[in-house]
Design an enzyme around this catalytic site. Structure first.
Site, PDB file in Angstrom:
ATOM      1  N   TYR A   1       0.824  -1.208   0.000  1.00  0.00           N
ATOM      2  CA  TYR A   1       0.000   0.000   0.000  1.00  0.00           C
ATOM      3  C   TYR A   1       0.861   1.262   0.000  1.00  0.00           C
ATOM      4  CZ  TYR A   1      -4.291  -2.618   0.571  1.00  0.00           C
ATOM      5  OH  TYR A   1      -5.354  -3.460   0.360  1.00  0.00           O
TER       6      TYR A   1
ATOM      7  N   TYR B   1     -14.112  -5.221   2.855  1.00  0.00           N
ATOM      8  CA  TYR B   1     -12.712  -5.564   2.581  1.00  0.00           C
ATOM      9  C   TYR B   1     -12.448  -6.926   3.198  1.00  0.00           C
ATOM     10  CZ  TYR B   1      -7.694  -5.871   2.539  1.00  0.00           C
ATOM     11  OH  TYR B   1      -6.411  -6.321   2.339  1.00  0.00           O
TER      12      TYR B   1
ATOM     13  N   ASP C   1     -16.455 -13.087   8.647  1.00  0.00           N
ATOM     14  CA  ASP C   1     -15.036 -12.733   8.560  1.00  0.00           C
ATOM     15  C   ASP C   1     -14.627 -12.021   9.857  1.00  0.00           C
ATOM     16  OD1 ASP C   1     -12.560 -11.648   8.089  1.00  0.00           O
ATOM     17  OD2 ASP C   1     -13.042 -10.844   6.107  1.00  0.00           O
TER      18      ASP C   1
ATOM     19  N   LYS D   1      -4.907 -12.303  11.763  1.00  0.00           N
ATOM     20  CA  LYS D   1      -4.443 -11.165  12.561  1.00  0.00           C
ATOM     21  C   LYS D   1      -4.097 -11.538  14.002  1.00  0.00           C
ATOM     22  CE  LYS D   1      -6.111  -7.351   9.723  1.00  0.00           C
ATOM     23  NZ  LYS D   1      -4.772  -6.965   9.246  1.00  0.00           N
TER      24      LYS D   1
END
Length: 423
Positions: free
Chosen positions: A15, A142, A234, A263
Site C-alpha cells: 500500500y 474488505y 469474517d 491477525k
C-alpha cells in the site's frame, strides 16, 4: 549504506507508492506496547502493527513457547500427517466459538482464510449438484487482496485494474432498522442463486472503521438462513477481543456456518489463517467420489510454530488480567469518545470495545486518499505514537498490554494535534 538506504534499494512495501514515499522507519526492537527505531526513539504502537499484536511486542511467554517448539518440530506437511499443536489449537478454539463450529481448516493469512471459505461454499452446492454461485457481500467490504477476496470486497480504485477479472458479487448496504425490509426483498429475489453471504461483523475496518448494530446484523443473518444462504463471518479483524468480547459472534443471536480468522490469532507473532465450519459444510465433502474433495492447501498449513504461538496467545487472552485490560481500554475509549464528540473538527465518533474511530472534518468529505491522513501520521510519529489514519478517518486499536497512563498520553496528544489543525 544505512538501513533506510538498503531497504529502498531492495524492498517493495505494501500500500505504498514507492516513487513518492518517504524512507521507511527502521525498527530494531519491540517490547510491550513500544517499538524502537535504529536511533533509539520509542513509539507507542497504537494500531497494533496492522491490528495483529494483541499482547504487546516480543511477549516473553509466546517467545518461550515458540522457542521450545522450534527445538521439537518446526514444520511437517499437513496432508497425511498431523501434530499436537494443530490438534490442541483446533480443540481450544472450537470451545470458544459458536457450538455449530466443528471443523478447522488451516491456511496462512486472512485473505486465504476467506478464499477457503468461498471455495467451501461454492463447492458445498456443487457437491450436491446445485448451481448456486452468486455471492452476497456488503458495500465497502474488505476481505483481502487475493483474487477471490478482492472479488467479495467493495469495488474501488484498489480493485479497478482487475475489474474484468473479478467474479460477480451482489453488494448490499449494511443493515439498519430502516433498510432491513428493502434488504430482505433484494435478497429474496436472488436467494436461489446465492451460495453465501460474507460479511465483516459489526466493524468494517479497512472501509474506515464503519460500524453497524448486532441486532440488525442478527436479523439479516436469520433471514439469509431462512433462504438457505450460507453465512460466512469474517472475524479476521474483530476476533480475539477487539470488540470487547472474545468474538463479534458473541454479540449476535444467529450463528454463522463458516468463520475466518487471522491477525490476532497468533498474538501477532507469526502468520496464520484459520477457516472453521459446521459439520453440515464438512459432510458435503465426505464421499467415495474423490472429486468431491476440497482441493486446497498451503505449504505451511498448520505450521507447528504458528500453532504454538496461537496456543500461547490464546492462553494469555483468556487470563483474567487480559480480560480486565480489554475492559479498561474499552471504558477509557468510551470516556474519551465523549470528549471527542465535543471537538469542532471531529464528527462521526464510533466505538466498540478496544476500537475507537472518528472522522476529521474536511471540505472534501471522507476519503482514504485525503492527504490530511499523511499529515496527521507524521505529527503523531514526531510525538512517539504510531497511528495510521485511513485518509481523514483516525482510529485507535492498541495492544491489550497498554496502560491507563499510556492511553492518557495518546488521548492528550490527539487533542493537541486536533487543536493545532483547527481550520
Amino acid at each position: 549504506m544505512n538501513l533506510q538506504q538498503r531497504d529502498r534499494a531492495v524492498n517493495w512495501h505494501p500500500y505504498t507508492q514507492m516513487k513518492t514515499a518517504e524512507d521507511a522507519i527502521p525498527i530494531v526492537k519491540g517490547k510491550g506496547v513500544y517499538l524502537f527505531d535504529d536511533e533509539g526513539k520509542q513509539y507507542i504502537d497504537a494500531v497494533s502493527s496492522w491490528w495483529v499484536t494483541l499482547h504487546g511486542h516480543a511477549h516473553p511467554y509466546i517467545a518461550q513457547r515458540v522457542s521450545e517448539q522450534l527445538n521439537t518440530l518446526e514444520q511437517v506437511i499437513f496432508a497425511g500427517f498431523t501434530h499436537e499443536p494443530a490438534i490442541q489449537l483446533s480443540e481450544n478454539l472450537l470451545q470458544l466459538l459458536p457450538d455449530n463450529q466443528e471443523k478447522v481448516f488451516y491456511s496462512d493469512n486472512g485473505s486465504t482464510a476467506v478464499e477457503v471459505a468461498l471455495k467451501m461454499c461454492i463447492q458445498f452446492s456443487y457437491n450436491q449438484e446445485k448451481e448456486k454461485t452468486k455471492i452476497l457481500a456488503f458495500k465497502n467490504a474488505y476481505h483481502g487482496d487475493t483474487f477471490g477476496a478482492m472479488s467479495v470486497s467493495g469495488r474501488s480504485v484498489w480493485t479497478k485494474p482487475f475489474g474484468d477479472m473479478l467474479f460477480d458479487v451482489v453488494f448490499i448496504d449494511t443493515p439498519t432498522s430502516d433498510n432491513l425490509k428493502i434488504l430482505k426483498s433484494q435478497i429474496k429475489e436472488i436467494a436461489d442463486e446465492v451460495a453465501c453471504f460474507i460479511y465483516e461483523p459489526l466493524v468494517q475496518g479497512a472501509a474506515g472503521m464503519l460500524m453497524h448494530n448486532p441486532e440488525d446484523l442478527s436479523e439479516l443473518m436469520k433471514f439469509c438462513r431462512e433462504q438457505n444462504i450460507l453465512l460466512v463471518q469474517d472475524e479476521v479483524f474483530t476476533g480475539f477481543g477487539r470488540t470487547g468480547k472474545l468474538f463479534a459472534a458473541d454479540y449476535l443471536t444467529e450463528k454463522p456456518d463458516i468463520m475466518c480468522f487471522s491477525k490476532g490469532l497468533t498474538g501477532g507473532t507469526m502468520p496464520m489463517g484459520i477457516t472453521t465450519s459446521s459439520n453440515e459444510i464438512f459432510n458435503a465433502f465426505l464421499s467415495e467420489d474423490k472429486y468431491k474433495t476440497l482441493f486446497h492447501g498451503h505449504s505451511f498449513t498448520a505450521n507447528p510454530l504458528a500453532c504454538t504461538a496461537a496456543l500461547a496467545s490464546m492462553e494469555l487472552l483468556l487470563k483474567a488480567e487480559t480480560q480486565e485490560s480489554i475492559q479498561l481500554i474499552s471504558k477509557k475509549h468510551y470516556e474519551f469518545s465523549q470528549t471527542l464528540r465535543q471537538h469542532p473538527q471531529v464528527e462521526n465518533v464510533r466505538q466498540i470495545g478496544t476500537i475507537l474511530a472518528w472522522d476529521f472534518k474536511t471540505e472534501h468529505g471522507t476519503s482514504y486518499f485525503n492527504t490530511i491522513g499523511k499529515h496527521f501520521y507524521k505529527e503523531f510519529l514526531n510525538k512517539g505514537i504510531i497511528m495510521r489514519p485511513l485518509g481523514n478517518v483516525m482510529y485507535l486499536v492498541p495492544p491489550y498490554c497498554i496502560t491507563a497512563e499510556e492511553l492518557d498520553y495518546i488521548y492528550q496528544t490527539i487533542l493537541q494535534v486536533l487543536t493545532t489543525n483547527l481550520n
